[in-house]
Design a protein around this motif. Sequence first.
Motif, short mmCIF file in Angstrom:
data_model
loop_
_atom_site.label_atom_id
_atom_site.label_comp_id
_atom_site.label_asym_id
_atom_site.label_seq_id
_atom_site.Cartn_x
_atom_site.Cartn_y
_atom_site.Cartn_z
N LYS A 149 -1.93 2.74 5.74
CA LYS A 149 -2.40 2.57 4.38
C LYS A 149 -2.83 1.13 4.12
O LYS A 149 -2.26 0.19 4.70
CB LYS A 149 -1.32 2.99 3.39
CG LYS A 149 -1.00 4.48 3.48
CD LYS A 149 0.07 4.90 2.50
CE LYS A 149 0.36 6.39 2.65
NZ LYS A 149 1.44 6.84 1.75
N LYS A 150 -3.83 0.98 3.23
CA LYS A 150 -4.38 -0.35 2.94
C LYS A 150 -4.42 -0.59 1.44
O LYS A 150 -4.55 0.35 0.64
CB LYS A 150 -5.80 -0.48 3.50
CG LYS A 150 -5.90 -0.53 5.01
CD LYS A 150 -7.35 -0.74 5.43
CE LYS A 150 -7.49 -0.91 6.93
NZ LYS A 150 -8.90 -1.13 7.32
N ILE A 151 -4.33 -1.87 1.07
CA ILE A 151 -4.49 -2.30 -0.32
C ILE A 151 -4.93 -3.76 -0.28
O ILE A 151 -4.59 -4.50 0.64
CB ILE A 151 -3.16 -2.14 -1.10
CG1 ILE A 151 -3.37 -2.30 -2.60
CG2 ILE A 151 -2.12 -3.14 -0.61
CD1 ILE A 151 -2.10 -1.99 -3.42
N SER A 152 -5.69 -4.19 -1.26
CA SER A 152 -6.12 -5.58 -1.29
C SER A 152 -5.00 -6.46 -1.85
O SER A 152 -4.12 -5.98 -2.58
CB SER A 152 -7.38 -5.74 -2.16
OG SER A 152 -7.05 -5.56 -3.53
N GLU B 163 -5.11 -6.35 -5.70
CA GLU B 163 -4.54 -5.13 -6.29
C GLU B 163 -3.02 -5.13 -6.16
O GLU B 163 -2.30 -4.73 -7.08
CB GLU B 163 -5.13 -3.89 -5.62
CG GLU B 163 -4.67 -2.59 -6.25
CD GLU B 163 -5.23 -1.36 -5.55
OE1 GLU B 163 -4.82 -0.24 -5.93
OE2 GLU B 163 -6.04 -1.50 -4.62
N ALA B 164 -2.52 -5.58 -5.00
CA ALA B 164 -1.07 -5.60 -4.78
C ALA B 164 -0.38 -6.50 -5.80
O ALA B 164 0.68 -6.14 -6.34
CB ALA B 164 -0.78 -6.09 -3.36
N ALA C 190 0.83 -1.21 0.00
CA ALA C 190 0.00 0.00 0.00
C ALA C 190 0.86 1.26 0.00
O ALA C 190 0.42 2.33 -0.45
CB ALA C 190 -0.93 0.00 1.21
N LYS D 119 3.59 1.38 -1.74
CA LYS D 119 4.33 1.27 -3.00
C LYS D 119 5.73 0.69 -2.80
O LYS D 119 6.67 1.00 -3.52
CB LYS D 119 4.39 2.62 -3.71
CG LYS D 119 3.02 3.13 -4.07
CD LYS D 119 3.08 4.42 -4.83
CE LYS D 119 1.66 4.79 -5.29
NZ LYS D 119 1.37 6.19 -5.29
N LYS E 223 -0.45 -4.94 -9.39
CA LYS E 223 0.48 -3.83 -9.54
C LYS E 223 1.94 -4.27 -9.41
O LYS E 223 2.85 -3.44 -9.49
CB LYS E 223 0.18 -2.76 -8.49
CG LYS E 223 -1.12 -2.01 -8.74
CD LYS E 223 -1.31 -0.89 -7.72
CE LYS E 223 -2.53 -0.05 -8.07
NZ LYS E 223 -2.74 1.04 -7.08
#
Length: 574
Positions: free
Chosen positions: A187-190, A193-194, A111, A113, A197
Amino acid sequence: MDYIKVYQQWLNNDYFDEATKEELRGIRNNKKEIEDRFYKSLEFGTAGLRGKIAAGTNRMNKYIIAKVTQGLSNFIVTQGQEAMKRGVAIAYDCRHYSDEFAKTAALVLAANKIKAYLFESLRPTPELSFTVRRLNTISGIVITASHNPKEYNGYKVYWEDGAQILSYIADPITENINNIESFNDIKKISEKEAKEKGLLKVIGREIDREYIEKVKSLSLRDNIDKDIKIVYTPLNGTGNIPVRTVLKERGFTNIIVVPEQENPDPDFTTVGYPNPEDVKAFKYAENLGKSVGAEILIATDPDCDRLAIMVKDKNGEYVAFNGNQTGAILIKYILESKDDKGQLPSNGAIIKSIVTGDLGKAIAEKYGVKTFETLTGFKNICGKENEFEKTGEYKFIFGYEESIGYVAGDFVRDKDAVISSMLLCEAAAYYKTLEKSLLDVLNETYEELGYYREKLISLVLEGVEGQQRIGRMMDVYRSEFPNKIGDSNVIKYIDLQIGKEFDLILGKESKSEIPKSNVLKFILDDESWYAVRPSGTEPKIKIYMYSKGDTLEAGENKLKIMEQAIIGKLNSVK
């Protein structure tokens, strides 16, 4: 910290899930439990984090993992785009929630980057150290509580050299963690998605293969008895596959694994306290060893960075070796083998901790190898190895500490029970061709160099009151230590908290070359010595006692006299 206020915040903040809140509601009438969980936050330091698994700021849970990883991420971002691209490798052990904590850390990094390399399943801690160096990542994380009971888990951070972080990295990470005012800032991300990307990559077998080959490259002899009968227990941890793979590929034909402790078990049902340093952890291995006639028993701890052994004596009973003894055997085997093959470097060095015994040092001196001392912890031992690598002044051969941690080679910068298992089995198999057991070799070494004896005592003092009492014990002992123990006088002492050494014979003080830490070490006029320090990861004050005698009995008697004087003084502090 107003612990009741923080407790209420966790109950009322939508960030925390319902299961967490339900757990916290269950302790609403237990003020002492609420205090213990919320009176402080788990402290991040050079040892990372370690604590009991539960909801709360002073516990291990996914929220604390996320917050600490956000702090780590914020620090990595300050190192620039290149560091973010290099990423972070992540491994985990067999404990409760280890896989979940590892994935939480990976997704927080992603999340932010920062690329995360996450192992597909549990792996030994030393393989993580190898992976950091192999993939050239900026950092590494291992989710493990090593040999602690099942209620615990932990979070260890490594830097780009493959060693655990030292204070110059830990301090700014800690500052970044402390600057996170709200859990909502994380920060969050699934996972989907991770991966899309390219910020999350799952790793596994390719790294395993390279690591195994590197371990095997440390082999020193092939003219050994590979039919030697060895019982191995991974204590339901991560060592089962890598240790057995290495030994099998080295040609050992009689490795028998304790079936009840072969596969991962986060509850450590058969052992309770999965610390192979405690001889009780060998119960199943001993029973199996006697039934199959094993000559040696080996055990690795749950994250497979520590190794303990027992050796069959002439009466068919198994004798436990402590870390100093096992380290000495490994040093003897390695140096003897390298010397025989003409591979012993003229600038060779071993590194041990300040609380590790001197038998290994005496063996090294015999082969012209210099011994260096560091603070406890392999982060310090491997930190010294990193210095050697930069300056080229010394060639690192072996590092160890009394708490059954050892490493050889230059591709892992942490203690490694896969490496040490292979070398130990190789040593046993080699000495067997000379019609000697490892016990015979140890006794011959004592006869040649002196009877080095040792004892570690840990006074466990849990909770807030225990932590405060440990502090008082250290303060009082600094100014009121016994000047005389039995017939022996203290001739020198080192107080690493102020970084000074005091020569009581000459009445002089000097600066210590070892970095500052809350450690006291006392040297007596009969070559005995002892050290006192609080544990950095557990609620304990530790006393390390060492003696040297002309006979086994003389060495043991010295230890008894030391114990009575030191423990008596510490227990008088209320």
